[in-house]
Design a protein around this motif. Structure first.
Motif, PDB file in Angstrom:
ATOM      1  N   PRO A 109       0.803  -1.232   0.000  1.00 19.79           N
ATOM      2  CA  PRO A 109       0.000   0.000   0.000  1.00 19.79           C
ATOM      3  C   PRO A 109       0.832   1.277   0.000  1.00 19.79           C
ATOM      4  O   PRO A 109       0.315   2.328  -0.347  1.00 19.79           O
ATOM      5  CB  PRO A 109      -0.818  -0.116   1.289  1.00 19.79           C
ATOM      6  N   GLY A 154      -4.722   1.700  -2.548  1.00 20.09           N
ATOM      7  CA  GLY A 154      -5.935   2.055  -1.821  1.00 20.09           C
ATOM      8  C   GLY A 154      -6.947   2.828  -2.651  1.00 20.09           C
ATOM      9  O   GLY A 154      -8.111   2.937  -2.263  1.00 20.09           O
TER      10      GLY A 154
ATOM     11  N   ASP B 437      -3.441   5.443   2.365  1.00 21.80           N
ATOM     12  CA  ASP B 437      -4.513   4.455   2.221  1.00 21.80           C
ATOM     13  C   ASP B 437      -5.775   5.039   1.566  1.00 21.80           C
ATOM     14  O   ASP B 437      -6.547   4.316   1.003  1.00 21.80           O
ATOM     15  CB  ASP B 437      -4.843   3.763   3.547  1.00 21.80           C
TER      16      ASP B 437
END
Lengths: 261, 439
Positions: A109, A154, B437
């Motif tokens: 990520p 993400g 994220d």
């Protein structure tokens, strides 16, 4: 059950006589639990094998033994001429030749899509950065998401992430691809795009071992279906015979349950 | 035209609705007040009580600050001025002590004609940190970052210019040995021999080389002894050195604790648990008293260096546990994906695992650093003049400042606050910068 509607181009799907993976008399335990029992399996180059079975039957463990994410305790596993022992050099060699796609994608990520794809070629294969990026873009085109190259994992949908994961493995130019339930964590709409990518890979003659519940994929693409239960290979056959004429009671029960509705 | 057709049973939307703004009563200052301060009767009462408390504190503390005296030569003179100006009952701060003794708070007993050296060292510190802390700083500054430890040593302690240079040559010897052996194909032996080469250099060759160079080209700065250090020069020296050293050591310990190798794991666990199990002061006493028994007689092992080593070991044990938390928080899939791609242990740690684990650990790491920096005041127990107690005691020892407590403590506290608040803000900046994220 997902049905595959497109026509499959079988011109490059040729099974050669060369052995890609040879597993003999392999056993594995988790503590006291005998998870894999006496596995014998020979995979030739160009084979597309689907491994099916109820959960806990050891099918994921089996393919994870092939790149030694799991250690086997007895028997032999030879991958592309290299035997898997505790020798780290051999393990790294096998791992760089064998691609793996996980249920939960496991993209990194903190890196962009492009960096995810170029990391292993640059650091393991010592490919120059520019060349690695060209290769990565080539495979990202192939899985149809070149425009996402500079985003982070993400920001992508599950199906896109899984296609990136496939591209990331392909960037290492593997000879064998392992798929560990690649569509199990995906929404129905996204399963198709991942299966399409896998079918294209099969059409190019890649040696594939897939743990999956997509029986439509198995019927359309596989040349062999393996059914496992309680850590053993219960039955294996070519897909038509496997689905239409299962031999063991356990296989019949399993098929009636997953194909019944 | 309506979206629905009354006469049909099935519903088909023909036009998609555009996004609309929220109702006016749901925005603005009134809504903020109602939501945050007066949402219920209880909250309203608490708001009023809170305002009263702030008012009470303000009316009691503000005069003390406002009556502050900056020009006086003693505490008695301060009190006299306040009494004359604001009446006998008035209280006020005597900031004159800071005005008169600020240099002691900052520099301890560092020779005043050499103040420029610690100041320059501090300024260079910021320049050296820039490329490490901020991605946008020019990369060329990294050379300064590498040279900084030697430069700072030279500026703070003075002495022969050749001493830090010959110490750096030890690293050079190590790197040379490493590269030579790796070219010879001994990749396993290379790191061991490299460390050995560097240590041998420092033990046996560094001294003669330094003396040789010094006799050929005598270059030296006026030396300053460690016992002249004090105040914030001392705190920042120990704090910066221990922070810089404890992070890498903490990472090694955290990885060691998670290692599959029994001995590595046992040593790491033993070290971490021992260090965390004893108070820092115990370690400082060990540094100042016991080490002398173990070292050969006549060795003069600098007290500040000893304290830096102990504070580093202490902080490293805590950092290791914080990082272990970050490592444990990563999903197993990350380790497996790195393995499956054929990355070896060191590459997967460096490229995949540590960048993510350290990011998760940032708040904990910075907390540990802030704690470490404040703990540097404990060096008072081994006879070093820390800014909080050592220097304020020294200031109070003078007859004119006898009995002054609040003002020095507030001054020292404020300086600590500035440094620690900066660290805390930087950690938040770093967390935002590394946020990936997008969830």
């Amino acid at each position: 059950m997902e049905t595959i509607e497109r026509a499959i181009d079988r011109s490059h799907m040729q099974v050669s006589d060369e052995v890609a993976v040879q597993i003999t008399q392999m056993n594995k335990w988790y503590g006291q639990f005998h998870v894999l029992r006496d596995i014998n399996l020979t995979v030739n180059k160009g084979e597309r094998i689907v491994i099916a079975g109820p959960s806990g039957s050891g099918k994921s463990t089996l393919i994870r033994c092939i790149n030694r994410l799991e250690e086997h305790q007895s028997g032999r596993i030879v991958v592309d001429g290299t035997e898997l022992t505790s020798d780290l050099k051999n393990i790294d060699k096998v791992r760089s030749e064998v691609g793996m796609v996980f249920q939960h994608f496991n993209l990194f990520p903190h890196l962009t899509i492009l960096e995810n794809c170029t990391l292993a070629p640059i650091w393991v294969r010592k490919v120059p950065k520019k060349e690695a990026e060209d290769t990565a873009m080539h495979f990202l085109h192939k899985v149809k998401i070149p425009e996402q190259a500079h985003k982070y994992p993400g920001q992508l949908s599950g199906g896109q992430q899984q296609r990136v994961a496939i591209a990331r493995s392909l960037c290492m130019r593997p000879r064998i691809m392992l798929f560990d339930e690649p569509t199990s964590a995906l929404d129905p709409e996204m399963i198709k795009e991942v299966l399409d990518t896998m079918i294209e890979l099969a059409e190019e003659g890649m040696t594939m071992l897939c743990v999956t519940h997509e029986m439509g994929f198995a019927q359309a693409v596989a040349n062999r279906v393996i059914f496992m239960d309680q850590g053993q290979i219960v039955e294996q056959n070519e897909p038509y015979a496997f689905f239409n004429n299962p031999q063991s009671e356990r296989t019949k029960l399993f098929l009636s349950q997953i194909l019944g509705h | 035209m309506s979206d629905t057709h009354a006469e049909t049973v099935a519903f088909v939307r023909e036009t998609m609705l555009p996004q609309a703004a929220p109702p006016a009563s749901q925005t603005g200052a009134v809504r903020w007040l109602r939501e945050n301060l007066f949402s219920t009767w209880v909250n309203g009462a608490l708001t009023v009580l809170g305002l009263l408390a702030i008012f009470w504190l303000g009316t009691h503390l503000l005069p003390w600050f406002l009556h502050g005296v900056w020009n006086a030569n003693s505490l008695a003179e301060c009190r006299e001025i306040i009494a004359n100006r604001w009446g006998d009952e008035a209280s006020g701060a005597c900031w004159a002590v800071i005005r008169e003794r600020w240099n002691q708070f900052l520099f301890g007993f560092y020779p005043s004609h050499l103040y420029w050296r610690p100041i320059l060292a501090l300024l260079l510190l910021f320049a050296a940190l820039a490329p490490v802390l901020f991605g946008s700083a020019p990369r060329q500054l990294l050379i300064l970052s590498l040279a900084y430890p030697g430069l700072a040593y030279l500026l703070l302690w003075g002495g022969s210019v050749w001493f830090p240079i010959s110490a750096y040559l030890g690293f050079g010897a190590g790197i040379a040995a490493f590269l030579l052996l790796r070219r010879a194909g001994q990749s396993l032996l290379a790191p061991i021999v490299a460390v050995l080469a560097a240590v041998l250099w420092w033990l046996f060759l560094a001294g003669p080389v330094e003396r040789g160079l010094q006799s050929m080209i005598p270059l030296a700065m006026e030396p300053v002894r460690s016992n002249a250090f004090g105040g914030f020069v001392l705190s920042i020296t120990i704090g910066v050195a221990a922070i810089a050293l404890s992070l890498p050591l903490g990472i090694v310990l955290a990885l060691g604790r998670r290692s599959d190798m029994f001995l590595v794991k046992a040593l790491s666990v033993g070290f971490i648990e021992f260090i965390r199990g004893v108070p820092l002061i115990t370690l400082l006493f060990t540094a100042s008293l016991l080490l002398n028994y173990f070292l050969p007689p006549g060795t003069n092992f600098d007290i500040i260096l000893r304290v830096i080593i102990m504070v580093t070991l202490f902080a490293a044990a805590y950092i290791a546990e914080v990082i272990r938390g970050g490592l444990a928080a990563l999903p197993r899939g990350q380790y497996e994906a790195a393995d499956a791609l054929g990355l070896d242990y060191f590459k997967s740690m460096r490229l995949i695992i540590l960048p993510q684990a350290l990011k998760i650990s940032i708040p904990g790491i910075v907390s540990t650093f802030i704690g470490l920096f404040k703990d540097t005041t404990l060096v008072i127990f081994v006879g070093l003049l820390d800014p909080l107690k050592g220097i304020t005691d020294a200031v109070r020892a003078a007859i004119e400042w006898k009995g002054i407590y609040w003002e020095p403590f507030i001054f020292v506290g404020a300086i600590f606050f500035v440094f620690n608040f900066a660290m805390s803000r930087y950690s938040m900046h770093l967390e935002r910068r590394l946020k990936r994220d997008h969830r």
